[in-house]
Design a protein around this motif. Structure first.
Motif, PDB file in Angstrom:
ATOM      1  N   PRO A   1      44.173  52.749  77.695  1.00 29.89           N
ATOM      2  CA  PRO A   1      43.047  52.364  78.552  1.00 29.89           C
ATOM      3  C   PRO A   1      41.734  52.211  77.779  1.00 29.89           C
ATOM      4  CG  PRO A   1      44.349  54.056  79.630  1.00 29.89           C
ATOM      5  CD  PRO A   1      44.894  53.922  78.228  1.00 29.89           C
ATOM      6  N   THR A   2      41.529  53.059  76.766  1.00 28.37           N
ATOM      7  CA  THR A   2      40.282  52.981  75.981  1.00 28.37           C
ATOM      8  C   THR A   2      40.155  51.634  75.290  1.00 28.37           C
ATOM      9  OG1 THR A   2      40.335  55.375  75.599  1.00 28.37           O
ATOM     10  CG2 THR A   2      38.940  54.053  74.138  1.00 28.37           C
ATOM     11  N   ARG A   3      41.204  51.198  74.607  1.00 28.07           N
ATOM     12  CA  ARG A   3      41.150  49.915  73.898  1.00 28.07           C
ATOM     13  C   ARG A   3      41.080  48.738  74.863  1.00 28.07           C
ATOM     14  NH1 ARG A   3      45.386  50.497  68.789  1.00 28.07           N
ATOM     15  NH2 ARG A   3      44.246  52.170  67.704  1.00 28.07           N
ATOM     16  N   HIS A   4      41.830  48.827  75.944  1.00 33.00           N
ATOM     17  CA  HIS A   4      41.838  47.752  76.930  1.00 33.00           C
ATOM     18  C   HIS A   4      40.446  47.538  77.524  1.00 33.00           C
ATOM     19  CE1 HIS A   4      43.241  46.397  81.210  1.00 33.00           C
ATOM     20  NE2 HIS A   4      42.688  45.412  80.549  1.00 33.00           N
ATOM     21  N   LEU A   5      39.830  48.627  78.014  1.00 33.16           N
ATOM     22  CA  LEU A   5      38.538  48.481  78.686  1.00 33.16           C
ATOM     23  C   LEU A   5      37.414  48.184  77.696  1.00 33.16           C
ATOM     24  CD1 LEU A   5      38.770  51.164  81.508  1.00 33.16           C
ATOM     25  CD2 LEU A   5      39.460  48.772  81.509  1.00 33.16           C
ATOM     26  N   LEU A   6      37.546  48.640  76.462  1.00 34.63           N
ATOM     27  CA  LEU A   6      36.566  48.254  75.440  1.00 34.63           C
ATOM     28  C   LEU A   6      36.658  46.749  75.164  1.00 34.63           C
ATOM     29  CD1 LEU A   6      34.380  49.116  73.452  1.00 34.63           C
ATOM     30  CD2 LEU A   6      36.179  49.568  71.771  1.00 34.63           C
ATOM     31  N   GLY A   7      37.881  46.222  75.205  1.00 36.79           N
ATOM     32  CA  GLY A   7      38.052  44.781  75.073  1.00 36.79           C
ATOM     33  C   GLY A   7      37.365  44.020  76.196  1.00 36.79           C
ATOM     34  N   LEU A   8      37.427  44.583  77.426  1.00 37.38           N
ATOM     35  CA  LEU A   8      36.723  43.951  78.549  1.00 37.38           C
ATOM     36  C   LEU A   8      35.220  43.954  78.320  1.00 37.38           C
ATOM     37  CD1 LEU A   8      38.597  45.261  81.727  1.00 37.38           C
ATOM     38  CD2 LEU A   8      39.073  43.254  80.326  1.00 37.38           C
ATOM     39  N   THR A   9      34.700  45.015  77.700  1.00 40.84           N
ATOM     40  CA  THR A   9      33.271  45.068  77.391  1.00 40.84           C
ATOM     41  C   THR A   9      32.872  43.921  76.466  1.00 40.84           C
ATOM     42  OG1 THR A   9      33.084  47.469  77.667  1.00 40.84           O
ATOM     43  CG2 THR A   9      31.473  46.410  76.229  1.00 40.84           C
ATOM     44  N   VAL A  10      33.649  43.702  75.423  1.00 41.35           N
ATOM     45  CA  VAL A  10      33.354  42.627  74.470  1.00 41.35           C
ATOM     46  C   VAL A  10      33.397  41.265  75.168  1.00 41.35           C
ATOM     47  CG1 VAL A  10      34.133  41.455  72.375  1.00 41.35           C
ATOM     48  CG2 VAL A  10      34.183  43.961  72.510  1.00 41.35           C
ATOM     49  N   ILE A  11      34.460  41.040  75.955  1.00 42.96           N
ATOM     50  CA  ILE A  11      34.580  39.766  76.681  1.00 42.96           C
ATOM     51  C   ILE A  11      33.410  39.590  77.645  1.00 42.96           C
ATOM     52  CG2 ILE A  11      35.957  38.490  78.368  1.00 42.96           C
ATOM     53  CD1 ILE A  11      38.444  39.812  77.111  1.00 42.96           C
ATOM     54  N   GLY A  12      33.074  40.657  78.376  1.00 40.68           N
ATOM     55  CA  GLY A  12      31.991  40.583  79.348  1.00 40.68           C
ATOM     56  C   GLY A  12      30.656  40.252  78.721  1.00 40.68           C
ATOM     57  N   LEU A  13      30.355  40.857  77.585  1.00 41.62           N
ATOM     58  CA  LEU A  13      29.078  40.585  76.912  1.00 41.62           C
ATOM     59  C   LEU A  13      29.019  39.153  76.388  1.00 41.62           C
ATOM     60  CD1 LEU A  13      28.527  43.938  74.974  1.00 41.62           C
ATOM     61  CD2 LEU A  13      27.323  43.150  77.029  1.00 41.62           C
ATOM     62  N   LEU A  14      30.140  38.654  75.868  1.00 42.69           N
ATOM     63  CA  LEU A  14      30.162  37.278  75.377  1.00 42.69           C
ATOM     64  C   LEU A  14      29.964  36.275  76.511  1.00 42.69           C
ATOM     65  CD1 LEU A  14      33.093  37.441  72.766  1.00 42.69           C
ATOM     66  CD2 LEU A  14      30.649  37.200  72.290  1.00 42.69           C
ATOM     67  N   VAL A  15      30.674  36.491  77.622  1.00 40.17           N
ATOM     68  CA  VAL A  15      30.551  35.576  78.768  1.00 40.17           C
ATOM     69  C   VAL A  15      29.147  35.645  79.354  1.00 40.17           C
ATOM     70  CG1 VAL A  15      31.350  35.109  81.115  1.00 40.17           C
ATOM     71  CG2 VAL A  15      33.004  35.630  79.313  1.00 40.17           C
ATOM     72  N   THR A  16      28.584  36.846  79.452  1.00 45.06           N
ATOM     73  CA  THR A  16      27.228  36.996  79.984  1.00 45.06           C
ATOM     74  C   THR A  16      26.215  36.288  79.090  1.00 45.06           C
ATOM     75  OG1 THR A  16      27.775  39.106  81.028  1.00 45.06           O
ATOM     76  CG2 THR A  16      25.445  38.658  80.632  1.00 45.06           C
ATOM     77  N   ALA A  17      26.409  36.357  77.786  1.00 42.39           N
ATOM     78  CA  ALA A  17      25.487  35.687  76.867  1.00 42.39           C
ATOM     79  C   ALA A  17      25.488  34.175  77.094  1.00 42.39           C
ATOM     80  CB  ALA A  17      25.859  36.004  75.418  1.00 42.39           C
ATOM     81  N   VAL A  18      26.679  33.598  77.271  1.00 44.24           N
ATOM     82  CA  VAL A  18      26.780  32.143  77.443  1.00 44.24           C
ATOM     83  C   VAL A  18      26.328  31.715  78.837  1.00 44.24           C
ATOM     84  CG1 VAL A  18      28.358  30.177  77.476  1.00 44.24           C
ATOM     85  CG2 VAL A  18      28.622  31.961  75.734  1.00 44.24           C
ATOM     86  N   ALA A  19      26.919  32.328  79.880  1.00 42.25           N
ATOM     87  CA  ALA A  19      26.577  31.931  81.255  1.00 42.25           C
ATOM     88  C   ALA A  19      25.161  32.347  81.608  1.00 42.25           C
ATOM     89  CB  ALA A  19      27.578  32.548  82.231  1.00 42.25           C
ATOM     90  N   GLY A  20      24.716  33.498  81.089  1.00 44.83           N
ATOM     91  CA  GLY A  20      23.370  33.966  81.387  1.00 44.83           C
ATOM     92  C   GLY A  20      22.309  33.047  80.823  1.00 44.83           C
ATOM     93  N   ARG A  21      22.546  32.522  79.627  1.00 43.25           N
ATOM     94  CA  ARG A  21      21.593  31.574  79.047  1.00 43.25           C
ATOM     95  C   ARG A  21      21.444  30.341  79.929  1.00 43.25           C
ATOM     96  NH1 ARG A  21      22.126  28.847  73.007  1.00 43.25           N
ATOM     97  NH2 ARG A  21      20.133  27.708  73.056  1.00 43.25           N
ATOM     98  N   ALA A  22      22.575  29.851  80.445  1.00 37.95           N
ATOM     99  CA  ALA A  22      22.530  28.690  81.340  1.00 37.95           C
ATOM    100  C   ALA A  22      21.827  29.030  82.652  1.00 37.95           C
ATOM    101  CB  ALA A  22      23.952  28.197  81.613  1.00 37.95           C
ATOM    102  N   LEU A  23      22.121  30.222  83.203  1.00 35.90           N
ATOM    103  CA  LEU A  23      21.535  30.611  84.488  1.00 35.90           C
ATOM    104  C   LEU A  23      20.022  30.770  84.388  1.00 35.90           C
ATOM    105  CD1 LEU A  23      22.451  31.335  87.377  1.00 35.90           C
ATOM    106  CD2 LEU A  23      22.511  33.730  86.653  1.00 35.90           C
ATOM    107  N   LEU A  24      19.529  31.321  83.272  1.00 31.45           N
ATOM    108  CA  LEU A  24      18.100  31.578  83.125  1.00 31.45           C
ATOM    109  C   LEU A  24      17.289  30.308  82.886  1.00 31.45           C
ATOM    110  CD1 LEU A  24      18.234  34.839  80.979  1.00 31.45           C
ATOM    111  CD2 LEU A  24      17.675  34.621  83.414  1.00 31.45           C
ATOM    112  N   ARG A  25      17.978  29.208  82.621  1.00 29.74           N
ATOM    113  CA  ARG A  25      17.251  27.940  82.445  1.00 29.74           C
ATOM    114  C   ARG A  25      16.682  27.422  83.755  1.00 29.74           C
ATOM    115  NH1 ARG A  25      21.707  25.230  79.260  1.00 29.74           N
ATOM    116  NH2 ARG A  25      21.368  25.853  77.094  1.00 29.74           N
TER     117      ARG A  25
END
Length: 402
Positions: A162-186
């Motif tokens: 569970p530790t490795r799995h959910l840490l992987g979700l953290t990495v994916i979540g931050l990457l997606v937020t960086a891309v989609a968030g940049r578009a949303l804030l425009r």
């Protein structure tokens, strides 16, 4: 105008991405609940208390997220909450007691509640401009994200901790937020260009560049009561979604002796069914209207959940979960949309608080009932509340006028 249309399309894609990310992260957490339950040595009731941390964090945050959206805008609040959600999902597997688990779930719940109010408010602004009942499409993205997150969780359950799995979700979540968030804030939240709006859309009167001025005039007492009623419909149906998310996997594995991978697929079946139902939601609303969609959906969910909770075989239970998902699919988006149509963003905040409060309060309630009776009997409460939603939906048919 063509450029404006392209901007709205990009904004819709960015918002849809955040809905999907929310479902993906939440589902990734719920499929690992059995492993974390074993890790902490929690009973059904103490696990229910720990899960109450998610409920408490979410509901408290929802109470003031609407004000944050009015002050700073729903787009920046969505991005900040996306970052917090991605970071906090890695915390539960680091705990080794139910008290510690409850504490970190309080943080996770706060981020989860905040992002749900923020992106629903942003979606209502977009619905007001597009003049179509597209709210189900956003919630379809949430369900699709949940299906993918649950499916991925089932695949890696036997090979990743569970530790490795959910840490992987953290990495994916931050990457997606960086891309989609940049578009949303425009983009600022879109503003309706004319005063008259159809009944299916909310009627905010915003001032461009001033998020704090978006709130509509204060609704009267009758409107506030109707908003609460639509909030109750959202609560009844979201209760079922939360219950299946947190207890469906455990029911299949514990009561029906399903393999962990098959058990994890239970929520995936439910999420897939909801995704299909919501992808068809706009068409259903345009053809059947809100009242018939709510009544038929609530009735179908009640029947499906009785099968899912009481069936003696895994495959019958999976079928019941799928029927429940189709039935519940569009009721919550309809309730949020109607609350927004009546009272603007404040109505969305109220209905979202009721709805997601039901989603998050359902799991601990199921836990207590499971200890008092049994988990299958406890899950029949989902069917009971789905039936209540159908009855309330029929009772509000004059308010929906269709």
């Amino acid at each position: 105008m063509p450029g404006h249309s392209k901007d709205l399309t990009r904004l819709r894609i960015a918002l849809t991405t955040f809905f999907a990310l929310d479902g993906f992260i939440f589902a990734g957490w719920v499929v690992r609940i059995p492993a974390i339950k074993e890790q902490t040595g929690a009973s059904a009731s103490t696990l229910g208390l720990a899960l109450l941390g998610v409920s408490a964090g979410a509901v408290v945050t929802m109470m003031f997220t609407g004000r944050l959206c009015r002050r700073y805008g729903s787009h920046p609040v969505t991005v900040v909450c996306g970052i917090l959600l991605s970071l906090s999902v890695a915390l539960p597997p680091l705990t080794h007691s139910t008290w510690a688990l409850g504490a970190v779930l309080l943080v996770f719940g706060a981020a989860y509640g905040g992002i749900n109010v923020a992106f629903n408010s942003a979606a209502v602004d977009l619905v007001a401009v597009l003049r179509r009942p597209i709210m189900p499409s956003f919630h379809a993205a949430f369900s699709l994200g949940g299906m993918i997150g649950a499916g991925l969780g089932g695949l890696v359950a036997g090979s990743l901790s569970p530790t490795r799995h959910l840490l992987g979700l953290t990495v994916i979540g931050l990457l997606v937020t960086a891309v989609a968030g940049r578009a949303l804030l425009r983009y600022d939240s879109p503003v309706p260009q004319s005063a008259p709006v159809p009944q299916s859309a909310p009627v905010p009167q915003p001032v461009p560049g001033q998020p704090e001025e978006r709130a509509p005039r204060r609704p009267d007492a009758r409107t506030r009561r109707l908003v609460v009623v639509f909030g109750l419909i959202a609560l009844c149906t979201a209760y079922g979604e939360g219950a299946l998310a947190d207890w469906g996997t455990l029911h299949l594995e514990q009561d029906l002796d399903a393999h962990p991978g098959i058990a994890a697929a239970g929520y995936s079946c439910f999420a897939l069914a909801m995704t299909i139902g919501r992808l068809c939601g706009t068409t259903l609303l345009e053809r059947l209207g809100r009242t018939r969609t709510v009544v038929a959906g609530g009735t179908m969910a009640a029947v499906g959940m009785l099968v899912g909770s009481l069936a003696p075989s895994v495959w019958a239970a999976l079928l019941g979960f799928a029927v429940t998902g189709i039935g519940l699919a569009n009721i919550f988006p309809i309730a949020v949309e109607r609350a927004g149509a009546l009272a603007g963003p404040s109505g969305v905040a109220v209905a979202s608080t009721f709805g997601y409060g039901g989603m998050l309060l359902g799991p601990p309630a199921i836990g207590f009932m499971a200890d008092w009776f049994s988990l299958p009997i406890a899950l029949t409460s989902v069917a009971a509340l789905a039936a209540v939603a159908a009855v309330i939906g029929y009772g509000t048919r004059r308010a929906t006028a269709d």
